[in-house]
Motif scaffolding. Sequence first.
Motif, PDB file in Angstrom:
ATOM      1  N   UNK A 119      56.034  33.896   6.630  1.00  0.00           N
ATOM      2  CA  UNK A 119      57.002  32.846   7.529  1.00  0.00           C
ATOM      3  C   UNK A 119      57.533  33.558   8.623  1.00  0.00           C
ATOM      4  N   UNK A 120      58.112  34.924   8.070  1.00  0.00           N
ATOM      5  CA  UNK A 120      58.641  35.683   9.005  1.00  0.00           C
ATOM      6  C   UNK A 120      57.930  36.170  10.168  1.00  0.00           C
ATOM      7  N   UNK A 121      56.619  36.419   9.908  1.00  0.00           N
ATOM      8  CA  UNK A 121      55.723  36.774  11.029  1.00  0.00           C
ATOM      9  C   UNK A 121      55.316  35.987  11.999  1.00  0.00           C
ATOM     10  N   UNK A 122      55.410  34.664  11.526  1.00  0.00           N
ATOM     11  CA  UNK A 122      54.974  33.502  12.472  1.00  0.00           C
ATOM     12  C   UNK A 122      56.123  33.234  13.263  1.00  0.00           C
ATOM     13  N   UNK A 123      57.369  33.780  13.061  1.00  0.00           N
ATOM     14  CA  UNK A 123      58.519  33.494  13.758  1.00  0.00           C
ATOM     15  C   UNK A 123      58.632  34.676  15.035  1.00  0.00           C
ATOM     16  N   UNK A 124      57.989  35.856  14.316  1.00  0.00           N
ATOM     17  CA  UNK A 124      58.124  37.031  15.363  1.00  0.00           C
ATOM     18  C   UNK A 124      56.893  36.579  16.380  1.00  0.00           C
ATOM     19  N   UNK A 125      55.916  36.277  15.866  1.00  0.00           N
ATOM     20  CA  UNK A 125      54.753  35.857  16.773  1.00  0.00           C
ATOM     21  C   UNK A 125      55.236  34.653  17.917  1.00  0.00           C
ATOM     22  N   UNK A 126      55.806  33.612  17.536  1.00  0.00           N
ATOM     23  CA  UNK A 126      56.523  32.852  18.304  1.00  0.00           C
ATOM     24  C   UNK A 126      57.478  33.243  19.226  1.00  0.00           C
ATOM     25  N   UNK A 127      58.298  33.950  18.796  1.00  0.00           N
ATOM     26  CA  UNK A 127      59.112  34.658  19.930  1.00  0.00           C
ATOM     27  C   UNK A 127      58.972  35.606  20.943  1.00  0.00           C
ATOM     28  N   UNK A 128      57.782  36.519  20.488  1.00  0.00           N
ATOM     29  CA  UNK A 128      57.315  37.498  21.341  1.00  0.00           C
ATOM     30  C   UNK A 128      55.915  37.522  21.993  1.00  0.00           C
ATOM     31  N   UNK A 129      55.198  36.518  21.553  1.00  0.00           N
ATOM     32  CA  UNK A 129      53.934  36.512  22.095  1.00  0.00           C
ATOM     33  C   UNK A 129      53.665  36.313  23.731  1.00  0.00           C
ATOM     34  N   UNK A 130      54.587  35.475  24.238  1.00  0.00           N
ATOM     35  CA  UNK A 130      54.252  35.146  25.517  1.00  0.00           C
ATOM     36  C   UNK A 130      54.604  36.658  26.241  1.00  0.00           C
ATOM     37  N   UNK A 131      55.675  37.184  25.964  1.00  0.00           N
ATOM     38  CA  UNK A 131      56.230  38.380  26.638  1.00  0.00           C
ATOM     39  C   UNK A 131      55.385  39.616  26.440  1.00  0.00           C
ATOM     40  N   UNK A 132      54.753  39.704  25.236  1.00  0.00           N
ATOM     41  CA  UNK A 132      53.729  40.929  25.209  1.00  0.00           C
ATOM     42  C   UNK A 132      52.493  40.597  25.945  1.00  0.00           C
ATOM     43  N   UNK A 133      52.048  39.351  25.784  1.00  0.00           N
ATOM     44  CA  UNK A 133      51.085  38.950  26.424  1.00  0.00           C
ATOM     45  C   UNK A 133      50.896  39.227  27.998  1.00  0.00           C
ATOM     46  N   UNK A 134      52.350  38.985  28.830  1.00  0.00           N
ATOM     47  CA  UNK A 134      52.485  39.404  29.995  1.00  0.00           C
ATOM     48  C   UNK A 134      52.290  40.884  30.120  1.00  0.00           C
ATOM     49  N   UNK A 135      52.948  41.536  29.381  1.00  0.00           N
ATOM     50  CA  UNK A 135      52.935  43.053  29.348  1.00  0.00           C
ATOM     51  C   UNK A 135      51.632  43.569  29.221  1.00  0.00           C
ATOM     52  N   UNK A 136      50.847  43.073  28.299  1.00  0.00           N
ATOM     53  CA  UNK A 136      49.464  43.678  28.093  1.00  0.00           C
ATOM     54  C   UNK A 136      48.593  43.132  29.477  1.00  0.00           C
ATOM     55  N   UNK A 137      48.673  42.114  30.126  1.00  0.00           N
ATOM     56  CA  UNK A 137      48.048  41.482  31.233  1.00  0.00           C
ATOM     57  C   UNK A 137      48.210  42.678  32.412  1.00  0.00           C
ATOM     58  N   UNK A 138      49.654  42.825  32.614  1.00  0.00           N
ATOM     59  CA  UNK A 138      49.614  43.659  33.681  1.00  0.00           C
ATOM     60  C   UNK A 138      49.178  45.171  33.598  1.00  0.00           C
ATOM     61  N   UNK A 139      48.908  45.566  32.486  1.00  0.00           N
ATOM     62  CA  UNK A 139      48.167  46.753  32.360  1.00  0.00           C
ATOM     63  C   UNK A 139      46.771  46.514  32.592  1.00  0.00           C
ATOM     64  N   UNK A 140      45.866  45.610  31.840  1.00  0.00           N
ATOM     65  CA  UNK A 140      44.857  45.442  31.524  1.00  0.00           C
ATOM     66  C   UNK A 140      44.072  44.468  32.916  1.00  0.00           C
ATOM     67  N   UNK A 141      44.855  43.691  33.249  1.00  0.00           N
ATOM     68  CA  UNK A 141      44.312  42.866  34.225  1.00  0.00           C
ATOM     69  C   UNK A 141      43.223  41.724  33.920  1.00  0.00           C
ATOM     70  N   UNK A 142      43.380  41.551  32.396  1.00  0.00           N
ATOM     71  CA  UNK A 142      42.269  40.563  31.962  1.00  0.00           C
ATOM     72  C   UNK A 142      43.114  39.786  31.006  1.00  0.00           C
ATOM     73  N   UNK A 143      43.093  38.441  30.939  1.00  0.00           N
ATOM     74  CA  UNK A 143      43.771  37.665  30.034  1.00  0.00           C
ATOM     75  C   UNK A 143      43.264  37.874  28.509  1.00  0.00           C
ATOM     76  N   UNK A 144      41.946  37.692  28.722  1.00  0.00           N
ATOM     77  CA  UNK A 144      41.195  37.813  27.256  1.00  0.00           C
ATOM     78  C   UNK A 144      41.535  38.913  26.585  1.00  0.00           C
ATOM     79  N   UNK A 145      41.394  40.230  27.377  1.00  0.00           N
ATOM     80  CA  UNK A 145      41.668  41.502  26.868  1.00  0.00           C
ATOM     81  C   UNK A 145      42.897  41.610  26.287  1.00  0.00           C
ATOM     82  N   UNK A 146      43.851  41.034  27.057  1.00  0.00           N
ATOM     83  CA  UNK A 146      45.336  41.043  26.915  1.00  0.00           C
ATOM     84  C   UNK A 146      45.811  40.208  25.482  1.00  0.00           C
ATOM     85  N   UNK A 147      45.059  39.136  25.415  1.00  0.00           N
ATOM     86  CA  UNK A 147      45.274  38.425  24.244  1.00  0.00           C
ATOM     87  C   UNK A 147      44.767  39.366  23.023  1.00  0.00           C
ATOM     88  N   UNK A 148      43.674  40.050  23.050  1.00  0.00           N
ATOM     89  CA  UNK A 148      43.206  40.954  21.985  1.00  0.00           C
ATOM     90  C   UNK A 148      44.132  41.918  21.607  1.00  0.00           C
TER      91      UNK A 148
END
Length: 193
Positions: A28-57
């Motif tokens: 339950x705590x993990x779900x809350x953490x994912x909801x809160x931080x996933x968009x931010x982390x996805x943007x950070x990963x994308x800005x490094x790797x330049x690919x949305x699928x890879x960033x999601x992985x």
Amino acid sequence: MKLFNNFSVYTVQFHQLLEKERIESDLHDFDKIMDEHSKHLLRIAYLYVKNWDTAEDIVQEVFIKHFLQARQFEGRASLKTYLTVMTANKSKDYLRSWQHKRNILVSNLFSSIKGIDTTLQQQEEHLSLHKAIFKLPIKYREPLILFYYDEQSINEIASFLKLNENTVKTRLRRAKHHLKQFMEESDLGGTYE
């Protein structure tokens, strides 16, 4: 002796029940953490790797690693900072990997086949700026991304990158200068300061 055996069985069952409840609570705590931080982390990963699928992985790997090693988080920094650092490191690991180098080779081979041109001036400018950002060396790109896309302060960026604040300011200024030069060379003009 029979009483002792029953007691140990009940103790084991009790511990199994506690472990099940702990795992459900952690999920339950993990779900809350994912909801809160996933968009931010996805943007950070994308800005490094330049690919949305890879960033999601990468973000998925970061969350899995955090879940498996959550007890190692000491709380010296905020959870957002901790996860951001994990995401940046995972992204850098990917950029050094053979898989990334193979993907670049394949995309370069097929890019000559694809001849898609955008017709809108605004899309061209956005794309040119995007490309210019990714052409910057990583030491200029990181502070620029963290400052403008992630809206972090100079102090936060310096802490994250383990640099002096003046170094961060200098790198931001140089990054903007390089972007301005690129945009002028591209004949797109505009003010990008």
